[in-house]
Design an enzyme around this catalytic site. Structure first.
Site, PDB file in Angstrom:
ATOM      1  N   LYS A 157      -3.390  -1.076  15.629  1.00 14.85           N
ATOM      2  CA  LYS A 157      -2.748  -0.289  17.026  1.00 14.85           C
ATOM      3  C   LYS A 157      -3.247  -0.416  18.186  1.00 14.85           C
ATOM      4  O   LYS A 157      -4.387   0.177  17.224  1.00 14.85           O
ATOM      5  CB  LYS A 157      -1.949   1.168  16.288  1.00 14.85           C
ATOM      6  CG  LYS A 157      -1.220   0.887  16.173  1.00 14.85           C
ATOM      7  CD  LYS A 157      -0.809   2.759  15.359  1.00 14.85           C
ATOM      8  CE  LYS A 157       0.448   2.574  15.011  1.00 14.85           C
ATOM      9  NZ  LYS A 157       0.686   2.714  13.223  1.00 14.85           N
ATOM     10  N   ALA A 178     -13.280   1.682   6.833  1.00 12.39           N
ATOM     11  CA  ALA A 178     -13.669   1.217   5.184  1.00 12.39           C
ATOM     12  C   ALA A 178     -12.902   0.365   5.199  1.00 12.39           C
ATOM     13  O   ALA A 178     -13.138  -0.788   4.399  1.00 12.39           O
ATOM     14  CB  ALA A 178     -13.122   1.790   4.222  1.00 12.39           C
ATOM     15  N   ASP A 179     -11.748  -0.048   5.817  1.00 12.40           N
ATOM     16  CA  ASP A 179     -10.682  -1.319   5.993  1.00 12.40           C
ATOM     17  C   ASP A 179     -11.646  -2.419   6.018  1.00 12.40           C
ATOM     18  O   ASP A 179     -11.601  -3.221   5.214  1.00 12.40           O
ATOM     19  CB  ASP A 179      -9.215  -0.897   6.870  1.00 12.40           C
ATOM     20  CG  ASP A 179      -8.663  -0.021   5.799  1.00 12.40           C
ATOM     21  OD1 ASP A 179      -8.598   0.645   4.596  1.00 12.40           O
ATOM     22  OD2 ASP A 179      -7.219   0.095   6.902  1.00 12.40           O
ATOM     23  N   ASP A 212     -16.782   5.819  14.154  1.00 11.85           N
ATOM     24  CA  ASP A 212     -15.881   5.406  13.170  1.00 11.85           C
ATOM     25  C   ASP A 212     -15.108   4.251  13.265  1.00 11.85           C
ATOM     26  O   ASP A 212     -14.349   3.707  14.550  1.00 11.85           O
ATOM     27  CB  ASP A 212     -14.748   6.671  13.702  1.00 11.85           C
ATOM     28  CG  ASP A 212     -13.636   6.607  12.943  1.00 11.85           C
ATOM     29  OD1 ASP A 212     -13.166   6.148  12.611  1.00 11.85           O
ATOM     30  OD2 ASP A 212     -13.116   7.314  12.771  1.00 11.85           O
ATOM     31  N   GLU A 261       0.556  -1.393  -0.330  1.00 17.50           N
ATOM     32  CA  GLU A 261       0.050  -0.069   0.491  1.00 17.50           C
ATOM     33  C   GLU A 261       0.906   1.314  -0.215  1.00 17.50           C
ATOM     34  O   GLU A 261       2.244   1.574   0.140  1.00 17.50           O
ATOM     35  CB  GLU A 261      -0.691  -0.114   1.460  1.00 17.50           C
ATOM     36  CG  GLU A 261      -0.196   0.002   2.135  1.00 17.50           C
ATOM     37  CD  GLU A 261      -0.608   0.830   3.587  1.00 17.50           C
ATOM     38  OE1 GLU A 261      -1.004   1.920   3.344  1.00 17.50           O
ATOM     39  OE2 GLU A 261      -1.169   0.340   4.391  1.00 17.50           O
ATOM     40  N   LYS A 289      -4.749  10.906   0.577  1.00 17.68           N
ATOM     41  CA  LYS A 289      -5.458   9.850   1.130  1.00 17.68           C
ATOM     42  C   LYS A 289      -7.110   9.014   0.525  1.00 17.68           C
ATOM     43  O   LYS A 289      -7.981   9.734   0.747  1.00 17.68           O
ATOM     44  CB  LYS A 289      -5.373   9.838   2.899  1.00 17.68           C
ATOM     45  CG  LYS A 289      -6.114   8.222   3.272  1.00 17.68           C
ATOM     46  CD  LYS A 289      -5.839   8.589   4.965  1.00 17.68           C
ATOM     47  CE  LYS A 289      -6.473   7.703   5.406  1.00 17.68           C
ATOM     48  NZ  LYS A 289      -6.770   8.060   6.882  1.00 17.68           N
TER      49      LYS A 289
HETATM   50  N1  PSU Z   1      -2.841   2.062  10.518  1.00 25.12           N
HETATM   51  C1  PSU Z   1      -1.470   2.335  10.235  1.00 25.12           C
HETATM   52  N2  PSU Z   1      -0.615   2.731  10.392  1.00 25.12           N
HETATM   53  C2  PSU Z   1      -1.437   3.118   8.753  1.00 25.12           C
HETATM   54  C3  PSU Z   1      -2.563   3.363   8.532  1.00 25.12           C
HETATM   55  C4  PSU Z   1      -3.571   2.199   9.670  1.00 25.12           C
HETATM   56  O1  PSU Z   1      -0.822   1.341  12.087  1.00 25.12           O
HETATM   57  O2  PSU Z   1      -0.671   3.623   7.843  1.00 25.12           O
HETATM   58  C5  PSU Z   1      -3.219   3.359   7.529  1.00 25.12           C
HETATM   59  C6  PSU Z   1      -3.185   2.596   6.294  1.00 25.12           C
HETATM   60  O3  PSU Z   1      -3.267   2.943   5.066  1.00 25.12           O
HETATM   61  C7  PSU Z   1      -4.938   2.191   6.134  1.00 25.12           C
HETATM   62  C8  PSU Z   1      -5.706   3.208   7.129  1.00 25.12           C
HETATM   63  O4  PSU Z   1      -5.685   1.615   5.952  1.00 25.12           O
HETATM   64  O5  PSU Z   1      -4.535   4.068   6.920  1.00 25.12           O
HETATM   65  C9  PSU Z   1      -6.559   3.777   7.581  1.00 25.12           C
HETATM   66  O6  PSU Z   1      -7.184   4.422   7.735  1.00 25.12           O
HETATM   67  P1  PSU Z   1      -8.759   5.012   8.240  1.00 25.12           P
HETATM   68  O7  PSU Z   1      -8.555   4.812   9.890  1.00 25.12           O
HETATM   69  O8  PSU Z   1      -8.587   7.025   7.998  1.00 25.12           O
HETATM   70  O9  PSU Z   1      -9.758   4.157   7.275  1.00 25.12           O
HETATM   71 MN    MN Z   2     -12.765   6.740   9.754  1.00 28.03          MN
END
Ligand code: PSU
Ligand code: MN
Length: 305
Positions: A161, A143-144, A140, A27, A88
């Site tokens: 994390k 979407a992953d 929150d 990614e 992003k």
């Molecule tokens: N968690 C990490 N490092 C990252 C991300 C998440 O420890 O770089 C990044 C990844 O690309 C993940 C995205 O898909 O953040 C998720 O963002 P959101 O929570 O806004 O969906």
């Molecule tokens: Mn989010």
């Protein structure tokens, strides 16, 4: 026009896929929003090298000038790592960024979409997005998780994390039928730490055994992704007593400052980096390489099936 017509697959990746050789997707939000320059570029290069050393071809995925790209040369990687104000992009952003000719780092969700389009089965990252702490109030949920629910790509990560609510993250994955497979461990790892106090669904101790699950999942036509969790190497782990106060402080700051939506995760990652004085970055780099190693070995095993 089909989404495919927006896809550019690098020559090396195209040749490998055409010959049925192992390929690992990587990614790029980790490059554009997850790590500072120059560590982001050094890590992106090192991770590609690790994939090669373990017998597979790396395909770093991003959006560049209105094209979905799978596999890029070093100059392009460098451009991505030094660009400022890059978007992003998750699933919801792809059409908007493509139609305006923009560039973006792709999240786990968006990278899965592109990997599937390109025909890449395995993807290595650091940590996935999940259900945020306080989601019962903020709603929150990354979407992953919903991408894992609908896109048949296997994501190798070091867990999530504890900026996230790990039990809720596991519940959402369970609801959506996403297998969570632990490599060499019964525990769902917490990114910086090898343990979290929560178990995975199934444990496998070899890349070959994991590849067989991918083959079976595919044969069953279940359509969902698979999450493989690979604990951070022991030597690089940070114990939770050290990292947890920093995570709690970062989460509290985000709340005070009203940070939400797509800004929240990058904000938390940056704050944890600042608060740990770079130690979190070292751990992050080590675990991404460790995941790339496992993903490459799984891709080799899958190609041999
Ligand atoms: N968690 C990490 N490092 C990252 C991300 C998440 O420890 O770089 C990044 C990844 O690309 C993940 C995205 O898909 O953040 C998720 O963002 P959101 O929570 O806004 O969906
Ligand atoms: Mn989010």
């Amino acid at each position: 026009m089909q989404l495919n017509s927006f896809l550019t697959v690098g020559a090396e990746v195209r040749d490998a896929l055409g010959a049925g050789k192992p390929v690992v997707a990587l990614e790029s939000t980790i490059i554009t929003h997850g790590m500072p320059y120059p560590a982001n570029l050094e890590t992106a290069r090192a991770v590609e090298a690790v994939v090669r050393q373990n017998g597979a071809t790396p395909a770093t995925i991003a959006v560049l000038d209105g094209k979905l790209v799978a596999g890029m040369d070093d100059a392009t990687l460098q451009r991505l790592a030094t660009a400022t104000g890059v978007v992003k992009a998750s699933r919801r952003d792809l059409a908007a960024v493509l139609s305006t000719g923009g560039s973006a780092g792709t999240t786990v969700a968006a990278t899965m979409i592109v990997a599937k389009l390109a025909g890449i089965a395995i993807f290595a990252t650091g940590g996935i997005g999940g259900v945020h702490r306080g989601a019962e109030a903020t709603f929150d949920i990354s979407a992953d998780l919903l991408e894992l629910a609908q896109t048949p790509v296997t994501v190798v990560c070091a867990g999530a994390k504890s900026i996230l609510d790990l039990p809720k993250t596991l519940e959402v994955l369970e609801t959506h039928g996403v297998p969570v497979l632990g490599y060499g461990s019964d525990e769902f790892p917490a990114f910086f730490s090898r343990t979290s106090g929560h178990t995975v669904d199934h444990r496998f101790d070899t890349p070959e055994a994991l590849a067989r699950v991918i083959g079976t999942q595919r044969a069953l036509g279940l359509g969902t992704g698979i999450l493989v969790t690979n604990p951070i190497p022991l030597a690089d782990a940070i114990d939770s007593a050290t990292i947890d106060p920093h995570i709690a402080a970062a989460v509290a700051e985000a709340e005070t400052q009203g940070i939400g939506r797509k800004e929240l995760t990058p904000f938390l990652l940056q704050r944890i980096l600042d608060l740990t004085g770079g130690r979190s970055l070292e751990a992050n780099i080590a675990l991404v390489k460790n995941n790339a190693t496992l993903a490459a070995r799984m891709a080799v095993a899958l190609a041999a099936l």
